[in-house]
Design an enzyme around this catalytic site. Structure first.
Site: not given
Ligand code: PLP
Length: 406
Positions: A122, A225, A199, A364, A202
């Site tokens: 992401h 999430k 990360d 993203c 998810q």
């Molecule tokens: N990493 C992953 C895999 C995500 O799906 C997301 C959000 O869609 C993020 C990071 C970023 O999360 P946040 O916008 O809550 O900081």
């Protein structure tokens, strides 16, 4: 087994209609809905228990501090972390990864040093590393996924060279649903002395996570999430890395003493938590995690795995739908296109008319879109409260879209 009827009743929004149809909410990858207990906790905190934390000596401040600080322990338990002082509270994964980029990576990397990333990261786990590339000449090394969307841990380990300073990899793809064997990556990387950031944005909502067993150095989660409020989150930082890390933000709460000439810092994790935090958001996150643990992470995973198999079978049965990512080891997140027939945005608009909420766009994940050779996909992402009937509703709505555009 999940009592799905009860769980659905716990989420008030699920009983509403959208466009005159019962809501089928399949945009959980973007943000999950909130159970009543979380909504109630937020209301109670603001109505009866609100004050700033850590700095007052009065009753309400002590109460708010107690409730807020208890969440650190809840997160540690949820993530299988023995020492809660390795949990830094924050506003979500984006902040967590930026903290590592600015506070840990920037001071210790120079031109030519390498960071290994998978192609399915992401942007939150890409752009902070681009900062290091732009500003310090750090090299980003990319590891591809295979044709099914799976990431071979050995390919990640093979990419390690003498200049590799960090591996930053997702635990579960927000586009393909692919689960990554981060434990194998961490084991191999540790043998070569390379720290690993995972990360977990998810993954943590779909399956039980045990960070101590994974053996990573950093593990980031994001509250919204996880059925919690937006603006809440945390990052696990192994104590050795905490000791190496510089504070990313300066301000109140993270200091011990400040004078005109000098500053001394609080001990970790407070050293990395400057300013007034998301007090109520974090309290809400604690309640959301307790809710998930009460339902049972193994049961949630089993329910969602069954949903995933059913959805995979039904979606791949539509021969005009191009489903991206067919590895069997995946969570219930599906990206698809109707090649040559309709744009992802048009498909999602038709689905919305039938009450089916999905996301359309690049999610993203620019490098993954390039790898797949698409500019956008539709994404249906499931949660613990979704049902096989809702998979059927998605298929019906897709068939309608295909009739219109195909
Ligand atoms: N990493 C992953 C895999 C995500 O799906 C997301 C959000 O869609 C993020 C990071 C970023 O999360 P946040 O916008 O809550 O900081």
């Amino acid at each position: 087994m999940l009592d799905i009827k009860k769980i659905r009743a716990d989420f008030p929004i699920l009983s509403r209609e959208v466009n005159g149809k019962p809501l089928v909410y399949l945009d959980n990858g973007a943000s999950a809905q909130k159970p009543q207990v979380v909504i109630d906790a937020i209301t109670t905190a603001y109505s009866h228990e609100y004050a700033n934390v850590h700095r007052g000596l009065h009753y309400l401040s002590n109460l708010a501090t107690e409730k807020y600080e208890a969440v650190r322990g809840t997160i540690a338990r949820f993530l299988g972390v023995a020492d809660e002082n390795q949990i830094v509270l924050n506003s979500g994964t984006t902040e967590g990864i930026n903290m590592v980029a600015y506070g840990w990576a920037m001071p210790r990397m120079e031109a030519g040093d390498e960071i290994i990333l998978s192609v399915m990261e992401h942007h939150a786990n890409i752009v902070p590393w681009h900062f290091l590339r732009e500003r310090q000449g750090v090299v980003l090394k990319w590891v591809d996924v295979d044709a099914t969307g799976a990431l071979d841990p050995q390919k990640v380990l093979d990419a390690i060279g003498p200049k590799t300073k960090l591996i930053a990899v997702t635990h579960l793809s927000n586009v393909l649903g692919t689960k990554v064997d981060v434990k194998a990556i961490c084991e191999g990387a540790r043998a070569k002395g390379v720290p690993v950031l995972v990360d977990g944005s998810q993954a943590a909502v779909h399956m039980p996570v045990n960070v101590d067993e994974i053996g990573c150095d950093f593990y980031a989660i994001t509250g919204h999430k996880l059925y919690g409020p937006s603006g809440s989150g945390a990052i696990f930082v192994k104590s050795e890395r905490l000791a190496e890390m510089r504070p990313f933000m300066g301000g109140g709460d993270m200091i011990r003493e400040v004078s005109k000439d000098a500053v001394t810092y609080n001990d970790p994790p407070m050293k990395f938590e400057a300013g007034t935090p998301g007090i109520v958001q974090t309290i809400g996150l604690g309640v959301a995690l307790e809710y998930m643990m009460d339902v049972g992470m193994h049961d949630i995973a089993a329910h969602e795995d069954a949903l995933s198999s059913y959805a995979q079978q039904r979606l791949t049965g539509l021969n005009w739908l191009n489903v991206q990512g067919t590895t069997p080891d995946k969570a219930a997140i599906f990206s698809f296109t109707m090649d040559g027939a309709a744009h992802a945005h048009d498909i999602s608009t038709i689905l919305d008319k039938k009450g089916v909420a999905v996301r359309a766009g690049h999610h993203c994940a620019g490098p993954l879109m390039d790898h797949l050779g698409v500019t956008a996909t539709c994404r249906a992402s499931f949660a613990m409260y979704n049902t096989t009937d809702e998979v059927d509703a998605l298929i019906d709505a897709l068939e309608l879209a295909h009739d219109l555009f195909g």
